[in-house]
Write a protein that holds these residues in place. Structure first.
Motif, PDB file in Angstrom:
ATOM      1  N   LEU A   2       0.858  -1.179   0.000  1.00 31.38           N
ATOM      2  CA  LEU A   2       0.000   0.000   0.000  1.00 31.38           C
ATOM      3  C   LEU A   2       0.893   1.227   0.000  1.00 31.38           C
ATOM      4  CD1 LEU A   2      -2.897   1.220   0.381  1.00 31.38           C
ATOM      5  CD2 LEU A   2      -2.428   1.163   2.822  1.00 31.38           C
ATOM      6  N   ALA A   3       0.980   1.883  -1.158  1.00 28.56           N
ATOM      7  CA  ALA A   3       1.811   3.085  -1.250  1.00 28.56           C
ATOM      8  C   ALA A   3       1.053   4.287  -0.693  1.00 28.56           C
ATOM      9  CB  ALA A   3       2.229   3.334  -2.695  1.00 28.56           C
ATOM     10  N   ASN A   4      -0.094   4.594  -1.314  1.00 30.23           N
ATOM     11  CA  ASN A   4      -0.894   5.710  -0.823  1.00 30.23           C
ATOM     12  C   ASN A   4      -2.388   5.414  -0.812  1.00 30.23           C
ATOM     13  OD1 ASN A   4      -1.580   5.859  -3.493  1.00 30.23           O
ATOM     14  ND2 ASN A   4      -0.509   7.772  -3.894  1.00 30.23           N
ATOM     15  N   GLY A   5      -2.768   4.229  -1.271  1.00 29.16           N
ATOM     16  CA  GLY A   5      -4.159   3.814  -1.172  1.00 29.16           C
ATOM     17  C   GLY A   5      -4.966   3.882  -2.447  1.00 29.16           C
ATOM     18  N   GLN A   6      -4.394   4.335  -3.533  1.00 26.14           N
ATOM     19  CA  GLN A   6      -5.169   4.493  -4.762  1.00 26.14           C
ATOM     20  C   GLN A   6      -5.707   3.168  -5.300  1.00 26.14           C
ATOM     21  OE1 GLN A   6      -6.167   7.458  -6.113  1.00 26.14           O
ATOM     22  NE2 GLN A   6      -5.269   8.266  -4.233  1.00 26.14           N
ATOM     23  N   GLY A  44      -9.654   2.095  -5.594  1.00 24.75           N
ATOM     24  CA  GLY A  44     -10.259   1.605  -6.834  1.00 24.75           C
ATOM     25  C   GLY A  44     -11.052   0.334  -6.586  1.00 24.75           C
ATOM     26  N   LEU A  45     -10.496  -0.567  -5.775  1.00 31.62           N
ATOM     27  CA  LEU A  45     -11.216  -1.799  -5.434  1.00 31.62           C
ATOM     28  C   LEU A  45     -12.443  -1.505  -4.582  1.00 31.62           C
ATOM     29  CD1 LEU A  45      -8.219  -4.210  -4.710  1.00 31.62           C
ATOM     30  CD2 LEU A  45      -9.612  -4.055  -6.788  1.00 31.62           C
ATOM     31  N   VAL A  46     -12.325  -0.557  -3.666  1.00 36.28           N
ATOM     32  CA  VAL A  46     -13.470  -0.123  -2.858  1.00 36.28           C
ATOM     33  C   VAL A  46     -14.588   0.373  -3.776  1.00 36.28           C
ATOM     34  CG1 VAL A  46     -14.274   1.691  -1.280  1.00 36.28           C
ATOM     35  CG2 VAL A  46     -12.205   0.380  -0.734  1.00 36.28           C
ATOM     36  N   ASP A  47     -14.237   1.167  -4.763  1.00 31.04           N
ATOM     37  CA  ASP A  47     -15.213   1.695  -5.721  1.00 31.04           C
ATOM     38  C   ASP A  47     -15.916   0.552  -6.458  1.00 31.04           C
ATOM     39  OD1 ASP A  47     -16.597   3.643  -7.314  1.00 31.04           O
ATOM     40  OD2 ASP A  47     -15.088   3.358  -8.891  1.00 31.04           O
ATOM     41  N   GLY A  49       1.288   4.134   3.643  1.00 27.70           N
ATOM     42  CA  GLY A  49       0.347   5.180   4.052  1.00 27.70           C
ATOM     43  C   GLY A  49      -1.092   4.756   3.892  1.00 27.70           C
ATOM     44  N   ARG A  50      -1.875   4.816   4.955  1.00 28.61           N
ATOM     45  CA  ARG A  50      -3.258   4.339   4.947  1.00 28.61           C
ATOM     46  C   ARG A  50      -4.292   5.447   5.098  1.00 28.61           C
ATOM     47  NH1 ARG A  50      -4.383   0.850  10.107  1.00 28.61           N
ATOM     48  NH2 ARG A  50      -2.367  -0.050   9.664  1.00 28.61           N
ATOM     49  N   GLN A  51      -3.863   6.678   5.206  1.00 27.81           N
ATOM     50  CA  GLN A  51      -4.754   7.782   5.543  1.00 27.81           C
ATOM     51  C   GLN A  51      -5.978   7.878   4.629  1.00 27.81           C
ATOM     52  OE1 GLN A  51      -2.827  11.591   5.847  1.00 27.81           O
ATOM     53  NE2 GLN A  51      -4.725  12.672   6.165  1.00 27.81           N
ATOM     54  N   LEU A  52      -5.797   7.756   3.318  1.00 29.37           N
ATOM     55  CA  LEU A  52      -6.927   7.873   2.391  1.00 29.37           C
ATOM     56  C   LEU A  52      -7.993   6.813   2.640  1.00 29.37           C
ATOM     57  CD1 LEU A  52      -5.131   8.594  -1.019  1.00 29.37           C
ATOM     58  CD2 LEU A  52      -6.464  10.201   0.372  1.00 29.37           C
ATOM     59  N   ILE A  53      -7.567   5.630   3.006  1.00 23.88           N
ATOM     60  CA  ILE A  53      -8.517   4.538   3.228  1.00 23.88           C
ATOM     61  C   ILE A  53      -9.231   4.711   4.568  1.00 23.88           C
ATOM     62  CG2 ILE A  53      -8.752   2.031   3.446  1.00 23.88           C
ATOM     63  CD1 ILE A  53      -6.128   1.949   1.720  1.00 23.88           C
ATOM     64  N   GLU A  54      -8.492   5.049   5.606  1.00 20.59           N
ATOM     65  CA  GLU A  54      -9.119   5.245   6.919  1.00 20.59           C
ATOM     66  C   GLU A  54     -10.047   6.452   6.922  1.00 20.59           C
ATOM     67  OE1 GLU A  54      -6.351   3.065  10.186  1.00 20.59           O
ATOM     68  OE2 GLU A  54      -5.881   5.152   9.774  1.00 20.59           O
ATOM     69  N   GLU A  55      -9.726   7.474   6.147  1.00 15.91           N
ATOM     70  CA  GLU A  55     -10.617   8.640   6.053  1.00 15.91           C
ATOM     71  C   GLU A  55     -11.989   8.245   5.518  1.00 15.91           C
ATOM     72  OE1 GLU A  55      -8.561  11.503   3.648  1.00 15.91           O
ATOM     73  OE2 GLU A  55      -7.354  12.238   5.326  1.00 15.91           O
ATOM     74  N   LYS A  56     -12.028   7.198   4.719  1.00 11.59           N
ATOM     75  CA  LYS A  56     -13.302   6.705   4.164  1.00 11.59           C
ATOM     76  C   LYS A  56     -14.008   5.769   5.137  1.00 11.59           C
ATOM     77  CE  LYS A  56     -12.588   8.355  -0.079  1.00 11.59           C
ATOM     78  NZ  LYS A  56     -13.353   9.410  -0.656  1.00 11.59           N
TER      79      LYS A  56
END
Length: 155
Positions: free
Chosen positions: A97-101, A105-108, A127-134
């Protein structure tokens, strides 16, 4: 194989109280880890998103635009609609997991199918911030804190 088995057992331990009906990953390096993890979840089916379409790709698929941090390109992640169901409880598995992109995409794709996301299992995380923010649960087995003098520093 021994390391993959241990990784899979750790994901099972971390998600032991979660009903998993399918495991979702993205090609190619996540597939082996997803398969090993599937054995631990009573042979849960593994579904993997392809990067782009091919001549043999059906027109009935879910698709999400993903930016590859490592390659610096955008691509479409696709999963045939016949492999995901609204009643599925999905565990997303990936190797890095680099930045969560890629995970987003899989979440979408899971959202398009109307299915539920049980959590996200990552072998090595930067970095997990983008995923945890969701609001999604992320379980990482190793977390990169920094790179110093050519060495990886883990938390």
């Amino acid at each position: 194989p021994t390391l993959y088995r241990q990784i899979a057992q750790e994901f099972k331990a971390r998600f032991k109280d979660t009903k998993i009906t399918k495991i979702l990953t993205i090609e190619a390096s996540g597939i082996g880890i997803a398969l090993a993890t599937a054995f631990e979840f009573d042979d849960a089916p593994v579904v993997f998103a392809k990067k782009g379409t091919a001549k043999t790709t059906s027109t009935h698929y879910y698709s999400s635009k993903v930016h590859s941090f490592t390659k610096g390109i955008d691509y479409d992640a696709i999963v045939s609609k016949k492999y995901l169901d609204k009643d599925d409880n999905i565990l997303i598995i990936d190797d890095f997991l680099a930045n969560g992109q890629a995970v987003l995409g899989l979440v979408d794709i899971v959202k398009q199918a109307g299915a539920n996301i049980a959590g996200v299992g990552i072998v090595v995380e930067k970095g997990r911030q983008l995923i945890e923010e969701k609001g999604y649960r992320v379980e990482s087995l190793a977390v990169v804190e920094a790179f110093r003098d050519g060495a990886v520093i883990l938390k």
